[in-house]
Design an enzyme around this catalytic site. Structure first.
Site, PDB file in Angstrom:
ATOM      1  CG  HIS A   1      -1.933  -0.677   1.082  1.00  0.00           C
ATOM      2  ND1 HIS A   1      -2.137  -2.383   1.570  1.00  0.00           N
ATOM      3  CD2 HIS A   1      -3.378  -0.680   0.867  1.00  0.00           C
ATOM      4  CE1 HIS A   1      -3.200  -2.864   1.131  1.00  0.00           C
ATOM      5  NE2 HIS A   1      -4.054  -1.954   0.690  1.00  0.00           N
TER       6      HIS A   1
ATOM      7  CE  LYS B   1      -3.798  -0.404   4.758  1.00  0.00           C
ATOM      8  NZ  LYS B   1      -4.913   0.422   5.096  1.00  0.00           N
TER       9      LYS B   1
HETATM   10  N1  LIG Z   1     -13.006  -1.138   2.959  1.00  0.00           N
HETATM   11  C1  LIG Z   1     -12.191  -0.635   1.915  1.00  0.00           C
HETATM   12  O1  LIG Z   1     -12.743  -0.906   0.886  1.00  0.00           O
HETATM   13  C2  LIG Z   1     -11.350   0.465   1.973  1.00  0.00           C
HETATM   14  C3  LIG Z   1     -10.947   0.836   3.000  1.00  0.00           C
HETATM   15  N2  LIG Z   1     -10.177   1.895   3.321  1.00  0.00           N
HETATM   16  C4  LIG Z   1      -9.817   2.405   4.564  1.00  0.00           C
HETATM   17  O2  LIG Z   1     -10.491   3.506   4.962  1.00  0.00           O
HETATM   18  C5  LIG Z   1      -9.731   4.487   5.682  1.00  0.00           C
HETATM   19  C6  LIG Z   1      -9.630   5.773   5.257  1.00  0.00           C
HETATM   20  O3  LIG Z   1      -8.725   5.679   3.802  1.00  0.00           O
HETATM   21  P1  LIG Z   1      -8.304   7.117   3.271  1.00  0.00           P
HETATM   22  O4  LIG Z   1      -9.486   7.864   2.867  1.00  0.00           O
HETATM   23  O5  LIG Z   1      -7.328   6.648   2.267  1.00  0.00           O
HETATM   24  O6  LIG Z   1      -7.686   7.835   4.160  1.00  0.00           O
HETATM   25  P2  LIG Z   1      -7.343   9.473   4.395  1.00  0.00           P
HETATM   26  O7  LIG Z   1      -6.394   9.686   5.497  1.00  0.00           O
HETATM   27  O8  LIG Z   1      -7.159   9.963   3.167  1.00  0.00           O
HETATM   28  O9  LIG Z   1      -8.829   9.972   4.976  1.00  0.00           O
HETATM   29  C7  LIG Z   1      -9.057   9.972   6.351  1.00  0.00           C
HETATM   30  C8  LIG Z   1      -9.950  11.031   6.602  1.00  0.00           C
HETATM   31  O10 LIG Z   1     -10.446  10.624   7.994  1.00  0.00           O
HETATM   32  C9  LIG Z   1     -10.557  11.978   8.477  1.00  0.00           C
HETATM   33  N3  LIG Z   1     -10.745  11.901   9.949  1.00  0.00           N
HETATM   34  C10 LIG Z   1      -9.866  12.092  11.078  1.00  0.00           C
HETATM   35  N4  LIG Z   1     -10.481  11.955  12.215  1.00  0.00           N
HETATM   36  C11 LIG Z   1     -11.613  11.992  11.897  1.00  0.00           C
HETATM   37  C12 LIG Z   1     -12.815  12.107  12.853  1.00  0.00           C
HETATM   38  N5  LIG Z   1     -12.756  12.153  14.266  1.00  0.00           N
HETATM   39  N6  LIG Z   1     -13.905  11.891  12.286  1.00  0.00           N
HETATM   40  C13 LIG Z   1     -14.388  11.736  10.703  1.00  0.00           C
HETATM   41  N7  LIG Z   1     -13.200  11.840  10.302  1.00  0.00           N
HETATM   42  C14 LIG Z   1     -12.029  11.862  10.586  1.00  0.00           C
HETATM   43  C15 LIG Z   1      -9.526  12.791   8.171  1.00  0.00           C
HETATM   44  O11 LIG Z   1      -9.852  14.301   8.310  1.00  0.00           O
HETATM   45  P3  LIG Z   1      -8.466  15.005   8.258  1.00  0.00           P
HETATM   46  O12 LIG Z   1      -8.453  15.418   6.599  1.00  0.00           O
HETATM   47  O13 LIG Z   1      -9.179  16.425   8.915  1.00  0.00           O
HETATM   48  O14 LIG Z   1      -7.432  14.774   8.784  1.00  0.00           O
HETATM   49  C16 LIG Z   1      -9.298  12.173   6.929  1.00  0.00           C
HETATM   50  O15 LIG Z   1     -10.374  13.065   5.841  1.00  0.00           O
HETATM   51  C17 LIG Z   1      -8.620   3.694   5.949  1.00  0.00           C
HETATM   52  O16 LIG Z   1      -8.946   2.948   7.268  1.00  0.00           O
HETATM   53  C18 LIG Z   1      -8.230   2.770   4.990  1.00  0.00           C
HETATM   54  O17 LIG Z   1      -7.492   1.626   5.456  1.00  0.00           O
HETATM   55  C19 LIG Z   1      -9.268   2.286   2.167  1.00  0.00           C
HETATM   56  C20 LIG Z   1      -9.720   2.002   0.927  1.00  0.00           C
HETATM   57  C21 LIG Z   1     -10.443   0.980   0.855  1.00  0.00           C
HETATM   58  O1  LIG Z   2      -5.696   2.334   3.227  1.00  0.00           O
HETATM   59  C1  LIG Z   2      -6.015   1.765   1.865  1.00  0.00           C
HETATM   60  O2  LIG Z   2      -5.973   2.587   0.960  1.00  0.00           O
HETATM   61  C2  LIG Z   2      -6.803   0.613   1.837  1.00  0.00           C
HETATM   62  N1  LIG Z   2      -7.168   0.083   2.803  1.00  0.00           N
HETATM   63  C3  LIG Z   2      -7.873  -1.356   2.882  1.00  0.00           C
HETATM   64  C4  LIG Z   2      -7.266  -2.319   3.554  1.00  0.00           C
HETATM   65  O3  LIG Z   2      -6.467  -1.859   4.887  1.00  0.00           O
HETATM   66  O4  LIG Z   2      -7.444  -3.486   3.299  1.00  0.00           O
HETATM   67  C5  LIG Z   2      -8.520  -1.591   1.510  1.00  0.00           C
HETATM   68  C6  LIG Z   2      -7.582  -1.312   0.387  1.00  0.00           C
HETATM   69  O5  LIG Z   2      -6.573  -2.370   0.415  1.00  0.00           O
HETATM   70  C7  LIG Z   2      -6.877   0.204   0.402  1.00  0.00           C
END
Ligand SMILES: NC(=O)C1=CN([C@@H]2O[C@H](COP(=O)(O)OP(=O)(O)OC[C@H]3O[C@@H](n4cnc5c(N)ncnc54)[C@H](OP(=O)(O)O)[C@@H]3O)[C@@H](O)[C@H]2O)C=CC1
Ligand SMILES: O=C(O)C1=N[C@H](C(=O)O)C[C@H](O)C1
Length: 233
Positions: A131, A135
């Site tokens: 990744h 992450k």
């Molecule tokens: N299940 C799936 O299919 C997938 C899961 N993921 C997971 O999704 C999550 C997010 O990934 P990603 O978008 O890349 O991460 P980012 O770091 O780009 O985004 C995370 C966001 O969460 C916000 N945040 C921080 N604190 C809070 C809070 N208290 N309440 C609400 N939001 C908050 C951050 O805000 P700020 O901008 O203000 O810091 C930021 O906007 C990760 O855990 C990742 O592993 C990712 C891709 C696919």
């Molecule tokens: O953090 C990410 O970007 C992703 N997180 C998810 C995971 O932890 O498996 C899904 C995807 O691989 C992207």
């Protein structure tokens, strides 16, 4: 459908675009600093935030009687608490480490292969996930789901990021550039190897899957998985 986005980072922004393209409305974009104003007007909340924010996001949604689709990884130790709260509130909940269609097909293949390989102890399984460097959690939620899929269908009983004992699955977690997510399951013997690999080319598949799950869950009550959404049972 009115959607509350809990987390408005890399994933939240792609989900917003896809949701708008599909005719939905965004009523809240929650980041680290703003409030939950607007949450109770949503038909569904989609949480893609950070491990330490997921529990607050999910429980505030159940308390506001809003169904939850959560993709945040790295908070699984609190999963049972969230299931209990959902049931108490007669809410609806889908949490998945990976919402993409491709990975959910990959999960099915992984379980099928694990059942076959359980008969052949000349092979040892290992996993690799790659990744982007932003992450926060390791191993990825998807790698943990893959390891569970093997454990439930074989004699393996644990996963580890360290050196693996006989019945443990070693997971190698690599952080490179802006890789969206690559997962490989390898069965290795002295004479050959079998590899099952999924490569995400971008974040569209994860985001589309989450929006489809949100469309599916509205009007339902209970705890669901992507197997229910995609009819893979
Ligand atoms: N299940 C799936 O299919 C997938 C899961 N993921 C997971 O999704 C999550 C997010 O990934 P990603 O978008 O890349 O991460 P980012 O770091 O780009 O985004 C995370 C966001 O969460 C916000 N945040 C921080 N604190 C809070 C809070 N208290 N309440 C609400 N939001 C908050 C951050 O805000 P700020 O901008 O203000 O810091 C930021 O906007 C990760 O855990 C990742 O592993 C990712 C891709 C696919
Ligand atoms: O953090 C990410 O970007 C992703 N997180 C998810 C995971 O932890 O498996 C899904 C995807 O691989 C992207």
């Amino acid at each position: 459908m009115k959607i509350a986005l809990l987390g408005y980072g890399k994933m939240g922004k792609v989900i917003e675009r896809i949701a708008l393209e599909r005719g939905h409305e965004i009523v809240l974009k929650k980041d680290e600093f703003n409030t939950y104003d607007g949450l109770s007007t949503a038909d569904v909340a989609i949480d893609f935030s950070i491990p330490t924010a997921a529990v607050d996001n999910i429980s505030n949604s159940f308390n506001a009687n809003v169904p939850v689709v959560s993709g945040t990884t790295g908070w699984l130790e609190h999963y049972d608490e969230m299931v209990k709260l959902c049931n108490e509130k007669q809410g609806a909940f889908i949490s998945s480490s990976n919402f993409s269609l491709g990975v959910n097909i990959f999960f099915e293949l992984n379980e099928y292969l694990a059942k076959i390989m359980a008969q052949f102890d000349s092979y040892k399984v290992t996993m690799e996930e790659i990744h982007h460097t932003q992450k926060l959690d390791a191993p990825s939620g998807t790698a943990i789901s893959l390891a569970k899929g093997v454990i439930e269908n074989s004699n393996y009983n644990n996963w580890t990021l360290e050196e693996a004992a006989k019945n443990e699955i070693h997971i190698e977690a690599k952080r490179i550039g802006d890789v969206p997510g690559t997962h490989t399951v390898t069965y290795d013997s002295v004479v050959d190897s079998i590899e099952l690999k999924h490569t995400a080319h971008n974040r569209e598949g994860f985001a589309l899957g989450a929006v489809i799950a949100a469309e599916w869950i509205v009007g339902k009550k209970g705890i669901f998985s992507m197997k229910d959404v995609l009819n893979l049972k």
